[in-house]
Design a protein around this motif. Structure first.
Motif, short mmCIF file in Angstrom:
data_model
loop_
_atom_site.label_atom_id
_atom_site.label_comp_id
_atom_site.label_asym_id
_atom_site.label_seq_id
_atom_site.Cartn_x
_atom_site.Cartn_y
_atom_site.Cartn_z
N THR A 127 14.37 -61.70 -59.10
CA THR A 127 13.59 -61.88 -60.31
C THR A 127 14.48 -62.02 -61.53
O THR A 127 14.05 -62.44 -62.57
CB THR A 127 12.62 -60.71 -60.55
N THR A 128 15.76 -61.64 -61.37
CA THR A 128 16.70 -61.89 -62.46
C THR A 128 17.95 -62.51 -61.87
O THR A 128 18.32 -62.25 -60.73
CB THR A 128 17.14 -60.58 -63.16
N ALA A 130 22.03 -63.25 -62.99
CA ALA A 130 23.00 -62.91 -64.02
C ALA A 130 24.34 -63.56 -63.71
O ALA A 130 24.65 -63.88 -62.56
CB ALA A 130 23.17 -61.40 -64.10
N GLU A 135 22.18 -62.95 -68.71
CA GLU A 135 21.17 -62.62 -67.71
C GLU A 135 19.84 -63.27 -68.07
O GLU A 135 19.44 -63.29 -69.23
CB GLU A 135 20.98 -61.10 -67.63
N ILE A 136 19.16 -63.86 -67.06
CA ILE A 136 17.82 -64.38 -67.34
C ILE A 136 16.81 -63.67 -66.43
O ILE A 136 17.13 -63.29 -65.31
CB ILE A 136 17.70 -65.92 -67.14
N ASP A 137 15.61 -63.50 -66.96
CA ASP A 137 14.54 -62.86 -66.21
C ASP A 137 13.51 -63.92 -65.87
O ASP A 137 12.92 -64.54 -66.76
CB ASP A 137 13.91 -61.76 -67.08
N SER A 140 9.59 -62.80 -67.06
CA SER A 140 9.26 -62.82 -68.49
C SER A 140 9.88 -64.04 -69.17
O SER A 140 9.61 -64.31 -70.33
CB SER A 140 9.77 -61.55 -69.16
N ARG A 141 10.71 -64.79 -68.44
CA ARG A 141 11.45 -65.94 -68.95
C ARG A 141 12.30 -65.59 -70.18
O ARG A 141 12.46 -66.40 -71.09
CB ARG A 141 10.51 -67.12 -69.24
N GLU A 161 18.38 -71.94 -65.74
CA GLU A 161 18.12 -71.30 -64.45
C GLU A 161 18.80 -72.09 -63.33
O GLU A 161 19.43 -71.52 -62.44
CB GLU A 161 16.60 -71.25 -64.20
#
Lengths: 226, 428
Positions: A127-128, A130, A135-137, A140-141, A161
């Motif tokens: 879900t994340t 890094a 880091e991207i989630d 929650s974007r 992404e």
């Protein structure tokens, strides 16, 4: 060592691919007819197959059909002389994972092989994602670098992404256009460059080490350069 | 064109198999064997093969197979057929240097029929155009003959003049016209009609010649450059760096050539598909928005203001990828030909039952002399043909708009230099 199976009846193209793949550190076996190719594909000895559509004895689509029906988990890249998007869609619909039109550049094929091998080895969907202090989630974007929140447009997020999923590896312009925009043609002047440099402004500006780099003639890569 | 041809081929082969299944079910084995034998006797073994086998591979009947060493074996075919949804398996194979369509089907539980036919790729654009001209010419000759018979009572001399003109035209004298005397209404009308048609043919052929010249020119330049690159590295000793540069320059030129050739084929394909075969519902609003969003940063670097006014949730039925490419082409042109600090406006509006997309810019505009020609293949306002691009973007856009039942026009509006307007019917 990763092993690749090549089913291709054009000797010149096959030689080029075999030579290039060996140089890139892969093991590769080549066969020029569909029936032998099918039995190799079902043997379970390979990590990925590159399959031409038009072959003697058994065509590429039938091979893919039979491999998928046997539930063999083998990533497949289709090579075809047919340029139309319909052909591509039908190939992917039959269970191919990626599609490349002849004539193609070897670096493009290599980038796709590597991306596909990485994709099929990540079984758990994170879900994340890094890399270093970035880091991207995916839920929650949200994007954070070095504790600082960064606002991205939806397409910029998808582009970041995609680069993060392939961190450390070069992805070509064509791959970016296909995956992020679903465009299967060359959109013309500098579209991708302008996009990436805008993303670079948001991600790298104000930080010591830039993460997004251009590799001339090949594409883009996300990594730390020393 | 080729895709319809392929579809027909598939239907024919499937039809053949279904027919044989019917014969077997209704009239039994001996009639089936007679029927297959008939096929073997009448078809050319170079172009067509047929094979009837049992489950264990025993051959009951087959045509002369010495030219067909690349066929799928019965056991693999059984495998393919036993789990597939349809009861006929269609495949394309290679045979020496041509393509073959094959079809396999189960006639009974223990009877497998396998047949196929070679095909030749015939996707040649110029031949298509020539074909059209030949058809028109072929129409002129019978028309001349028919009218000659029909009006021979009236004025033989007039008819003679017309048919002489037909002969001359058929022999390549494209500027030949009928001299109109007043012979009576029908003859005069026929002569006028004939002259109009002859003029149309002359125009078509001269456009085609010009297009061929343009293609030749556009192919020659990159080939000339590739030749020069190779020659210069062969002429004397060089460093590895020089060789590397020569190779990468050659690659670049090849890519440009390929792009042009592929684009030519794409235009031909889009023009041939009168009805889009793979239609789906396409949200034109979001497609246009995506395209504008994609070119936004490029416009920004040139400090061009790109504004959009898009009607929401406008959907049409069509080919998503071709529509995407049509929009991208137009916006790409606008960005390319608008100088810095200019403006581009993209609109999507509904008008009666049409969706209207307009792409307007304050760029260099299209000179009046080029207005009628810009949608022609390989036509470029830049007559020196040095700028990037291959002069096919607008022909492609027009072909796509027309394939969707719409059209594209270049309009004039005050303060804007060029306004491209695409109309696409929403209910097809």
């Amino acid at each position: 060592m990763m092993k690749i199976l090549l089913i291709e009846d054009d000797q010149v193209i096959a030689d080029l691919i075999c030579k290039g793949m060996r140089e890139a550190g892969y093991g590769i076996d080549h066969t020029d007819d569909g029936v032998t190719g099918l039995s190799h594909a079902l043997s379970g000895c390979y990590d990925l197959a590159v399959v031409d559509l038009m072959l003697p004895k058994l065509d590429g689509l039938s091979i893919i059909d039979l491999v998928r029906r046997r539930k063999v988990n083998l990533p497949i890249i289709i090579l075809s002389a047919k340029r139309s998007v319909d052909e591509r869609i039908s190939g992917l619909h039959h269970g191919g994972d990626d599609y490349l039109t002849k004539p193609f550049s070897f670096s493009e094929l290599l980038a796709r092989v590597e991306a596909l091998l990485r994709r099929s080895s990540n079984v758990v969907e994170p879900t994340t994602i890094a890399y270093r202090d970035l880091e991207i989630d995916l839920l929650s974007r949200g994007v954070v670098r070095g504790g600082k929140k960064i606002d991205l447009q939806p397409k910029e997020f998808s582009l970041l992404e995609y680069l993060l999923r392939n961190q450390g590896h070069v992805v070509s312009k064509t791959m970016i256009m296909e995956r992020v925009w679903d465009y299967h043609f060359d959109p013309g002047t500098n579209v991708v460059e302008a996009r990436v440099s805008k993303l670079r402004e948001k991600i790298d500006k104000g930080f010591d080490s830039p993460l997004i780099h251009t590799v001339r003639g090949l594409g883009y890569v996300l990594k730390e350069q020393h | 064109m080729s895709s319809t041809f392929n579809e027909n081929m598939k239907e024919d082969l499937t039809g053949d198999i279904e027919e044989l299944q019917e014969i077997y079910e209704e009239q039994g084995m001996s009639t089936l064997l007679r029927e297959v034998n008939q096929e073997i006797l009448t078809e050319d073994p170079e172009q067509f093969f047929i094979r009837l086998t049992k489950q264990d591979g025993t051959v009951l009947l087959q045509s002369e197979l010495s030219n067909w060493q690349y066929l799928t074996t019965p056991d693999v075919l059984y495998d393919l057929l036993s789990n597939s949804e349809g009861d006929v398996h269609i495949a394309r194979l290679t045979k020496e240097n041509s393509e073959v369509f094959t079809a396999a089907g189960l006639i009974g539980p223990d009877l497998l029929i396998y047949l196929g036919e070679t095909m030749e790729e015939r996707d040649n654009l110029l031949n298509d155009l020539l074909g059209i001209c030949v058809v028109i010419l072929g129409f002129v000759l019978p028309l001349g003959a028919f009218s000659g018979w029909w009006m021979s009572r009236k004025a033989v001399s007039g008819i003679k003049e017309v048919s002489r003109a037909v002969d001359d035209l058929g022999n390549g004298r494209l500027d030949r016209r009928v001299i109109v005397h007043s012979h009576g209404d029908e003859i005069t009308e026929l002569a006028n009609k004939f002259n109009e048609m002859a003029e149309q043919i002359r125009k078509l052929i001269s456009e085609m010649r010009e297009m061929t010249d343009n293609i030749a020119h556009d192919l020659r330049s990159p080939l000339g450059r590739i030749r020069a690159i190779s020659e210069s590295v062969l002429s004397s000793k060089h460093t590895i760096k020089d060789y590397e540069k020569a190779a990468s320059d050659t690659l670049e030129e090849c890519d440009r050539l390929l792009l042009m050739i592929n684009m030519t084929l794409d235009v031909a394909e889009a023009e041939a598909s009168v009805r889009e075969p793979n239609s789906q519902e396409v949200n034109l609003s979001s497609l246009t928005e995506d395209a504008c969003e994609l070119y936004g940063p490029v416009a920004e670097t040139k400090q061009i203001q790109l504004s959009t006014h898009l009607a929401p949730n406008c959907s049409i039925y069509g080919n998503k990828h071709n529509l995407q490419r049509m929009l991208a082409n137009l916006i790409d042109n606008a960005v390319k030909y608008t100088p810095e600090h200019g403006e581009i406006i993209v609109e999507l509006a509904l008008h009666d039952s049409d969706a209207i997309v307009t792409v307007a810019d304050t760029g260099i505009g299209v000179p009046d002399s080029d207005k009628d020609r810009i949608f022609d293949r390989f036509y470029r306002c830049d007559h020196s043909r040095t700028k990037d691009g291959c002069g096919l973007g607008l022909s492609f856009s027009r072909a796509v708009a027309r394939a969707h039942g719409g059209d594209i026009k270049l309009r004039q509006k005050q303060s804007l230099s060029s306004v491209f307007e695409i109309s696409l019917p929403m209910n097809r």
